[in-house]
Scaffold this active site. Structure first.
Site, mmCIF file in Angstrom:
data_model
loop_
_atom_site.group_PDB
_atom_site.id
_atom_site.type_symbol
_atom_site.label_atom_id
_atom_site.label_comp_id
_atom_site.label_asym_id
_atom_site.label_seq_id
_atom_site.Cartn_x
_atom_site.Cartn_y
_atom_site.Cartn_z
ATOM 1 N N ALA A 26 8.212 -0.010 -1.336
ATOM 2 C CA ALA A 26 7.230 -0.467 -0.346
ATOM 3 C C ALA A 26 7.764 -0.336 1.071
ATOM 4 O O ALA A 26 7.451 -1.120 1.955
ATOM 5 C CB ALA A 26 6.853 -1.916 -0.623
ATOM 6 N N ARG A 78 -1.065 6.707 8.170
ATOM 7 C CA ARG A 78 -2.472 7.129 8.096
ATOM 8 C C ARG A 78 -3.450 5.959 8.039
ATOM 9 O O ARG A 78 -4.654 6.145 8.150
ATOM 10 C CB ARG A 78 -2.675 8.035 6.861
ATOM 11 C CG ARG A 78 -2.219 9.466 7.111
ATOM 12 C CD ARG A 78 -2.220 10.267 5.832
ATOM 13 N NE ARG A 78 -1.096 9.910 4.969
ATOM 14 C CZ ARG A 78 -0.949 10.359 3.719
ATOM 15 N NH1 ARG A 78 -1.865 11.155 3.199
ATOM 16 N NH2 ARG A 78 0.105 10.021 2.994
ATOM 17 N N GLY A 89 2.482 15.717 -6.551
ATOM 18 C CA GLY A 89 3.450 16.511 -7.280
ATOM 19 C C GLY A 89 2.805 17.003 -8.574
ATOM 20 O O GLY A 89 2.061 16.274 -9.214
ATOM 21 N N LYS A 118 -15.578 -28.342 3.752
ATOM 22 C CA LYS A 118 -14.189 -27.929 3.952
ATOM 23 C C LYS A 118 -13.259 -29.088 3.639
ATOM 24 O O LYS A 118 -13.495 -30.201 4.107
ATOM 25 C CB LYS A 118 -13.967 -27.478 5.398
ATOM 26 C CG LYS A 118 -12.578 -26.911 5.622
ATOM 27 C CD LYS A 118 -11.999 -27.247 6.971
ATOM 28 C CE LYS A 118 -11.509 -28.677 7.040
ATOM 29 N NZ LYS A 118 -10.745 -28.991 8.253
ATOM 30 N N ALA A 171 -30.084 -34.659 5.070
ATOM 31 C CA ALA A 171 -30.114 -33.408 5.830
ATOM 32 C C ALA A 171 -29.511 -33.594 7.215
ATOM 33 O O ALA A 171 -29.730 -34.610 7.863
ATOM 34 C CB ALA A 171 -31.551 -32.919 5.955
HETATM 35 C C1 UD1 Z 1 4.862 10.806 -4.256
HETATM 36 C C2 UD1 Z 1 5.529 11.716 -5.306
HETATM 37 C C3 UD1 Z 1 4.484 12.698 -5.834
HETATM 38 C C4 UD1 Z 1 3.298 11.942 -6.398
HETATM 39 C C5 UD1 Z 1 2.728 10.980 -5.367
HETATM 40 C C6 UD1 Z 1 1.704 10.086 -6.022
HETATM 41 C C7 UD1 Z 1 7.875 11.949 -4.659
HETATM 42 C C8 UD1 Z 1 8.887 12.807 -4.040
HETATM 43 N N1 UD1 Z 1 6.637 12.420 -4.696
HETATM 44 O O1 UD1 Z 1 4.491 11.600 -3.163
HETATM 45 O O2 UD1 Z 1 5.047 13.514 -6.838
HETATM 46 O O3 UD1 Z 1 2.304 12.856 -6.837
HETATM 47 O O4 UD1 Z 1 3.750 10.133 -4.827
HETATM 48 O O5 UD1 Z 1 1.067 9.271 -5.081
HETATM 49 O O6 UD1 Z 1 8.192 10.877 -5.122
HETATM 50 N N2 UD1 Z 1 8.779 5.245 -0.024
HETATM 51 C C9 UD1 Z 1 9.818 4.445 0.377
HETATM 52 N N3 UD1 Z 1 10.860 5.022 1.063
HETATM 53 C C10 UD1 Z 1 10.904 6.352 1.342
HETATM 54 C C11 UD1 Z 1 9.819 7.139 0.929
HETATM 55 C C12 UD1 Z 1 8.784 6.577 0.242
HETATM 56 O O7 UD1 Z 1 9.826 3.247 0.124
HETATM 57 O O8 UD1 Z 1 11.873 6.780 1.962
HETATM 58 C C13 UD1 Z 1 7.684 4.631 -0.764
HETATM 59 C C14 UD1 Z 1 6.368 4.620 -0.009
HETATM 60 O O9 UD1 Z 1 6.181 3.387 0.687
HETATM 61 C C15 UD1 Z 1 5.334 4.738 -1.134
HETATM 62 C C16 UD1 Z 1 6.083 5.513 -2.209
HETATM 63 O O10 UD1 Z 1 7.457 5.379 -1.927
HETATM 64 O O11 UD1 Z 1 4.983 3.460 -1.649
HETATM 65 C C17 UD1 Z 1 5.674 6.989 -2.261
HETATM 66 O O12 UD1 Z 1 5.978 7.614 -1.048
HETATM 67 P P1 UD1 Z 1 4.975 8.658 -0.393
HETATM 68 O O13 UD1 Z 1 5.569 9.137 0.866
HETATM 69 O O14 UD1 Z 1 3.607 8.104 -0.366
HETATM 70 O O15 UD1 Z 1 5.060 9.859 -1.474
HETATM 71 P P2 UD1 Z 1 4.010 10.995 -1.714
HETATM 72 O O16 UD1 Z 1 4.226 12.075 -0.737
HETATM 73 O O17 UD1 Z 1 2.666 10.390 -1.824
HETATM 74 MG MG MG Z 2 1.722 8.386 -1.297
#
Ligand code: UD1
Ligand code: MG
Length: 451
Positions: free
Chosen positions: A12, A18, A144, A337, A366
């Site tokens: 997280a 976005r 992915g 409340k 009322a």
């Molecule tokens: C990732 C997967 C992809 C999959 C997709 C599904 C990888 C490399 N790719 O891509 O295969 O199809 O999710 O939604 O895992 N996060 C961190 N620290 C970081 C990077 C990410 O905590 O350094 C957390 C983000 O907060 C998020 C999750 O990891 O909750 C996924 O990261 P995000 O950047 O959304 O990965 P995607 O590009 O969506």
């Molecule tokens: Mg994602």
């Protein structure tokens, strides 16, 4: 057989750019609950014996939410955002504790069910080093791709690194991965950042496991369970999916929803049997409604308990701390409340009852208002049982009305009223015979009315 211990790591640390928000992405709510808390709920439902959450360096608020919804969870900080594998390693300490199974979940995927996480663990029990949750989105762009041969998972290819051929694959990585706890550190430590984004991709663990001669499994999940939230549009889509699920749960639990699509629930709303919910009702967080109660149209209910057989609305508002006993009636344009209404109380029209307690079978007329705020502090109004509060009365708190007392209509009550007394606090009526005739005569004669 011994239960396999389970560590779930929730990632997280993302910024969620976005979302265009001042708030970290995983704190945005779906059905009244932060996304990260939905994920933690699913982890616990899947039997997690240990929870870890990886947050970003400035995500104090995320850590606080985690502490509220899963007090036992360990919190780790990923100080630099260098990819999903890098994020997992922030929780190295938890990984090193030696759990049988390790499941990685993403904090922005709030619709995953506990049973799906359980299903993902099944391949581990039969010897796989890693298992990946797959799904088939309408549009696979951005996900992915799961590269397979004869049903066997060979690799996960991130879109940026995928060949044209690989991009045509419809089966995608949902983002949930399960690992054999003995192999996990070795696999993730072997991941490098030799890719277009110079990030450590957790997904590379599949190819590494294969190279070590280990098996990688796939478990498929329905699209509406693994939808990730990266934008406000996706947030609203997740909300719609979850609302549909909660409506179904209410119906299957024995409640009647006259127009289900117009009723909005929180994840924790509890309805008893034979509860009837009329159209256009909104349930905020923390509501329970006991058997046989009716919530009539256009009511807004939050942080409230509604006793058996009670009737609320139409157009009623129950705010946090409203506690309605059995058979209570709260009617149109009434706001309650932080107030305890004992069984049989009626507040049927146009009233505000706050910071109060009302004894059994009391009738509140009322337009009654409890004046609970002096600009600095809130004060309590205590009304006994079987009392009668006349229409359009103001009860200026702190004040009490004894059992069985009557309040004359239109009173402003500033002093305590003893039991069984009548309190009238309004100006006496004065009738002036013939006054109107004299007025009309003066006006007809072109004179001004007498002072
Ligand atoms: C990732 C997967 C992809 C999959 C997709 C599904 C990888 C490399 N790719 O891509 O295969 O199809 O999710 O939604 O895992 N996060 C961190 N620290 C970081 C990077 C990410 O905590 O350094 C957390 C983000 O907060 C998020 C999750 O990891 O909750 C996924 O990261 P995000 O950047 O959304 O990965 P995607 O590009 O969506
Ligand atoms: Mg994602």
């Amino acid at each position: 057989m011994r239960m396999r211990s389970l560590l779930v790591i929730v990632l997280a640390a993302g910024e969620g750019t976005r979302m265009l928000s001042a708030q970290p992405k995983v704190l945005h709510k779906v059905a009244g609950r932060a996304m990260v808390s939905h994920v933690l709920d699913a982890a616990l439902a899947a039997g997690a014996s240990r929870l870890a959450v990886v947050v970003g360096p400035d995500h104090q608020a995320v850590a606080e939410e985690v502490r509220r919804s899963a007090p036992g969870a360990a919190i780790f900080v990923q100080s630099e955002r260098r990819g999903t594998a890098h994020a997992v390693l922030a929780a190295r300490e938890a990984l090193a504790e030696g759990h049988d199974d390790v499941v990685i979940m993403y904090g922005d995927t709030p619709l995953v069910r506990g049973e799906t996480v359980l299903a993902l663990r099944a391949p581990l029990a039969s010897g796989a080093a890693v298992a990946v949750l797959g799904f088939r989105p309408e549009n696979p762009a951005g996900y992915g791709r799961l590269v397979t041969r004869e049903g066997e998972l060979l690799a996960i290819r991130e879109e940026k690194e995928a060949s044209l051929e690989e991009r045509a694959i419809g089966l995608c990585n949902a983002g949930l991965m399960a690992f054999d706890g003995r192999a996990v550190l070795g696999l993730i430590d072997a991941i490098g950042d030799a890719n277009s984004r110079r990030e450590f991709y957790l997904t590379d663990a599949v190819e590494i496991a294969r190279a070590q001669g280990r098996v990688a499994g796939i478990v498929e999940a329905p699209v509406e369970e693994v939808a990730g939230v990266n934008s406000r549009v996706q947030l609203s889509e997740a909300e719609a999916i979850l609302q549909a699920r909660l409506r179904r749960r209410a119906l299957e639990g024995g409640a009647t929803l006259v127009a289900p699509d117009t009723v909005f629930f929180s994840a924790d709303t509890r309805l008893g049997r034979d509860v009837v919910v009329e159209p256009n009702v909104v349930f905020g967080a923390g509501v329970s409604v006991e058997a046989g109660a009716t919530i009539r149209a256009f009511s807004h209910v939050e942080g409230a308990h509604v006793g058996a057989g009670a009737i609320v609305g139409p157009f009623a508002r129950l705010r946090p701390g409203a506690n309605l006993g059995e058979g209570v009636h709260v009617g149109n344009f009434v706001e309650i409340k932080a107030a305890e209404l004992s069984p049989g109380v009626k507040v049927n029209h146009l009233s505000y009852v706050g910071d109060s307690s009302v004894g059994a079978n009391t009738n509140i007329g009322a337009g009654t208002i409890t004046c609970n705020y002096d600009g600095f502090r809130k004060h309590r109004t205590v009304i006994g049982a079987n009392a009668f509060i006349g229409t359009n009365s103001l009860l200026v708190a702190p004040v009490s009305v004894g059992d069985g007392a009557y309040i004359g209509t239109g009173s402003i009550i500033t002093e305590d009223v003893p039991a069984d007394a009548l309190a009238i606090a309004r100006a006496r009526q004065v009738n002036k015979p013939g006054w109107a005739v004299r007025l009309r005569e003066r006006l007809a004669a072109g004179l001004t009315p007498k002072k």
